[in-house]
Design a protein around this motif. Structure first.
Motif, PDB file in Angstrom:
ATOM      1  N   LEU A 246      -4.131 -39.093 -16.846  1.00  0.00           N
ATOM      2  CA  LEU A 246      -2.820 -39.739 -16.824  1.00  0.00           C
ATOM      3  C   LEU A 246      -1.813 -38.922 -16.025  1.00  0.00           C
ATOM      4  N   ASN A 247      -1.910 -37.607 -16.145  1.00  0.00           N
ATOM      5  CA  ASN A 247      -0.955 -36.743 -15.445  1.00  0.00           C
ATOM      6  C   ASN A 247      -1.229 -36.614 -13.953  1.00  0.00           C
ATOM      7  N   ASP A 248      -2.321 -37.190 -13.480  1.00  0.00           N
ATOM      8  CA  ASP A 248      -2.495 -37.332 -12.035  1.00  0.00           C
ATOM      9  C   ASP A 248      -1.429 -38.254 -11.448  1.00  0.00           C
ATOM     10  N   VAL A 249      -0.849 -39.098 -12.307  1.00  0.00           N
ATOM     11  CA  VAL A 249       0.082 -40.141 -11.868  1.00  0.00           C
ATOM     12  C   VAL A 249       1.496 -39.918 -12.401  1.00  0.00           C
ATOM     13  N   LEU A 250       1.602 -39.518 -13.667  1.00  0.00           N
ATOM     14  CA  LEU A 250       2.911 -39.408 -14.305  1.00  0.00           C
ATOM     15  C   LEU A 250       3.691 -38.204 -13.779  1.00  0.00           C
ATOM     16  N   PRO A 251       5.011 -38.266 -13.818  1.00  0.00           N
ATOM     17  CA  PRO A 251       5.823 -37.109 -13.426  1.00  0.00           C
ATOM     18  C   PRO A 251       5.565 -35.926 -14.348  1.00  0.00           C
ATOM     19  N   ALA A 252       5.859 -34.737 -13.850  1.00  0.00           N
ATOM     20  CA  ALA A 252       5.614 -33.511 -14.604  1.00  0.00           C
ATOM     21  C   ALA A 252       6.355 -33.533 -15.940  1.00  0.00           C
ATOM     22  N   ASP A 253       5.651 -33.122 -16.984  1.00  0.00           N
ATOM     23  CA  ASP A 253       6.206 -32.864 -18.318  1.00  0.00           C
ATOM     24  C   ASP A 253       6.614 -34.109 -19.085  1.00  0.00           C
ATOM     25  N   VAL A 254       6.295 -35.279 -18.564  1.00  0.00           N
ATOM     26  CA  VAL A 254       6.524 -36.515 -19.320  1.00  0.00           C
ATOM     27  C   VAL A 254       5.510 -36.624 -20.457  1.00  0.00           C
ATOM     28  N   LEU A 255       4.305 -36.147 -20.210  1.00  0.00           N
ATOM     29  CA  LEU A 255       3.227 -36.198 -21.198  1.00  0.00           C
ATOM     30  C   LEU A 255       2.540 -34.838 -21.202  1.00  0.00           C
ATOM     31  N   ILE A 256       2.532 -34.179 -22.355  1.00  0.00           N
ATOM     32  CA  ILE A 256       1.946 -32.842 -22.477  1.00  0.00           C
ATOM     33  C   ILE A 256       1.030 -32.827 -23.693  1.00  0.00           C
ATOM     34  N   ALA A 257      -0.171 -32.304 -23.529  1.00  0.00           N
ATOM     35  CA  ALA A 257      -1.092 -32.115 -24.651  1.00  0.00           C
ATOM     36  C   ALA A 257      -1.059 -30.658 -25.084  1.00  0.00           C
ATOM     37  N   VAL A 258      -1.030 -30.451 -26.376  1.00  0.00           N
ATOM     38  CA  VAL A 258      -1.091 -29.104 -26.949  1.00  0.00           C
ATOM     39  C   VAL A 258      -2.240 -29.095 -27.953  1.00  0.00           C
ATOM     40  N   ALA A 259      -3.273 -28.356 -27.657  1.00  0.00           N
ATOM     41  CA  ALA A 259      -4.462 -28.303 -28.503  1.00  0.00           C
ATOM     42  C   ALA A 259      -4.374 -27.105 -29.438  1.00  0.00           C
TER      43      ALA A 259
END
Length: 478
Positions: A196-209
């Protein structure tokens, strides 16, 4: 059952995704294949400090994301759906290995396809301003604005699809999102977010494992305006407690023990296939699966025989085997729950029609489709959520008794009624559940609101109601 020794050593398109996301052996947690118990890779284990940094980045990115407007955000969500489609096979294979569900049937490829479909629907769903009063003196208009940063805490059973359910509407409405994957299916979710982050702007979607502490801190964080959680009722209660500190809005999709009622008007052979998949989709590891079945005396034996016939035709095995449509239990803890409940049912007079003991010839965590009759309310297999491939089938003679049985537990995610449609609809209105399906069970649609009652949680997802649930109402009155 499929051959556990089948050659599964073909090229692995998921390797490219793994290289993007996995930690090194020294800095991560080893992840094993659910079917073979052999290593897949290493999931990163992030710290509370890294969570803080992620939330700060998402918070900083949120105003700019909201300012793009619905049309531009929708365009980007459609582009993100295209990216999922382009990586669909790699995502499905990684999901199959980590979660255990087969590629075919209503499983891994189906789940990845649902991810792009839900994104596209969220992008296309209109949410128009509403004029609530316009009487010549007062004009009040209701619109919806972004909340801010949404925390999405997901499960291990449908990790990709439910992550999309949690974030699609949130992103569409102008929120940014922090995703915390289950420790059991971390790699799959990290791979999805990476795509998804290949397309979305930076830091709109972040995963924290990370572990449970990351989820607790996310739920309690003062910068989080909304928590989307899917998981057990016990954990849901803890999320409510954690969220009290910041008064975050909540959508909780919690455990269920969905009842199905087969009326005397049903045709056992006609409903058997749909009954089977209502109970055993994802090898029973589904919140809204059919988990206790009440069958009228007049049809009981026919329904049991028809279900057993369907079960015998469904191959179980390694998820990468193209012949499999049923896989293992995802983890040891869930395997032990299923084993305990089946053994308890047998000890309490239950008759095992199919299955009934681990399928060790297939692998460590395989448990076959198990149908158990001659059980009643009060037996643990009926009263507790098994979340696996075991279905108790309970006789009844009066529909009123079946409805009382369906309603007696403190859960209410879904239910179903099977038989003449008009009669089934009348019975359905008496059942305490968020959704009652007629002559099917568990099917969801991206435009039909979905949510539970009682101990199964609260809040709605999907469609217009799902968009509203990740937004704050704004009224201009005058």
């Amino acid at each position: 059952m499929s051959d556990p020794t089948a050659d599964l050593t073909t090229a692995a398109p998921e390797d490219d995704l793994l290289r993007r996301i996995q930690a090194t052996g020294d800095g991560g947690r080893e992840v094993v294949d659910a079917a073979t118990r052999t290593p897949i890779g290493y999931a990163p284990v992030q710290t509370p400090d890294e969570l803080e940094q992620a939330i700060a980045r998402a918070r900083a990115a949120q105003p700019g994301w909201e300012e793009r407007g619905h049309a531009e955000r929708s365009r980007l969500l459609n582009a993100a759906a295209d990216a999922i489609d382009a990586h669909a096979e790699a995502l499905a294979r990684l999901l199959s290995r980590e979660q255990g569900k087969p590629l075919n049937g209503p499983n891994a490829r189906f789940e990845v396809g649902a991810c792009s479909a839900w994104l596209r629907t969220a992008a296309a769903t209109p949410l128009e301003p509403e004029i609530v009063v316009d009487d010549g003196t007062t004009r009040a208009e209701l619109t919806y604005r972004a909340i801010g940063v949404v925390g999405a805490i997901g499960p291990w059973n449908w990790p990709l699809m439910i992550t999309i359910w949690q974030i699609a509407a949130a992103l569409r409405m102008g929120n940014t999102a922090i995703v915390k994957p289950s420790e059991y299916t971390t790699l799959s979710v990290l791979a999805l977010v990476s795509v998804l982050n290949d397309v979305l702007p930076a830091d709109v979607l972040i995963a924290v494992a990370g572990d449970r502490e990351i989820g607790e801190r996310l739920a309690a964080h003062p910068s989080i305006g909304k928590i989307m959680f899917t998981g057990s009722t016990r954990t849901g209660r803890k999320i409510v407690e954690s969220s009290a500190e910041n008064l975050a809005r909540l959508t909780l999709e919690l455990g269920g023990n969905d009842a199905g009622i087969v009326l005397p008007s049903a045709d056992p052979k006609a409903i058997a296939q749909d009954l089977f998949w209502g109970a055993f989709i994802n090898t029973g590891q589904t919140c809204a699966a059919l988990k206790r079945l009440y069958v009228h005396d007049s049809l009981h034996d026919e329904v049991v025989a028809a279900l057993a016939e369907v079960a015998a035709a469904m191959p179980m095995g390694n998820g990468l085997d193209e012949r499999s449509v049923l896989g293992p239990l995802q983890n040891r803890a869930q395997f032990e729950i299923v084993s305990r409940l089946v053994d308890d049912a047998k000890a309490n007079g239950g008759r095992v029609v199919t299955g009934g003991s681990p399928a060790t010839q297939l692998g460590e965590l395989f448990y076959p489709i198990t149908l158990v009759t001659d059980v009643t309310d009060g037996v643990a297999l009926v009263d507790e959520e098994q979340f696996g491939p075991a279905l108790p089938i309970v006789r009844y003679s009066d529909v009123d008794d079946a409805v009382r049985s369906a309603n007696r537990l403190d859960v209410g995610l879904g239910a179903s009624v099977w038989g003449d449609r008009d009669e089934a609809r009348r019975v359905a209105t008496r059942i305490q559940a968020g959704t009652v399906w007629i002559n099917s069970h568990g099917g969801v649609h991206p435009m039909i609101p979905f949510g539970g009652v009682k101990g199964s949680g609260y809040g709605l997802e999907f469609g217009v109601e799902g968009l509203k649930s990740v937004a704050v109402p704004h009224i201009v009155n005058g």
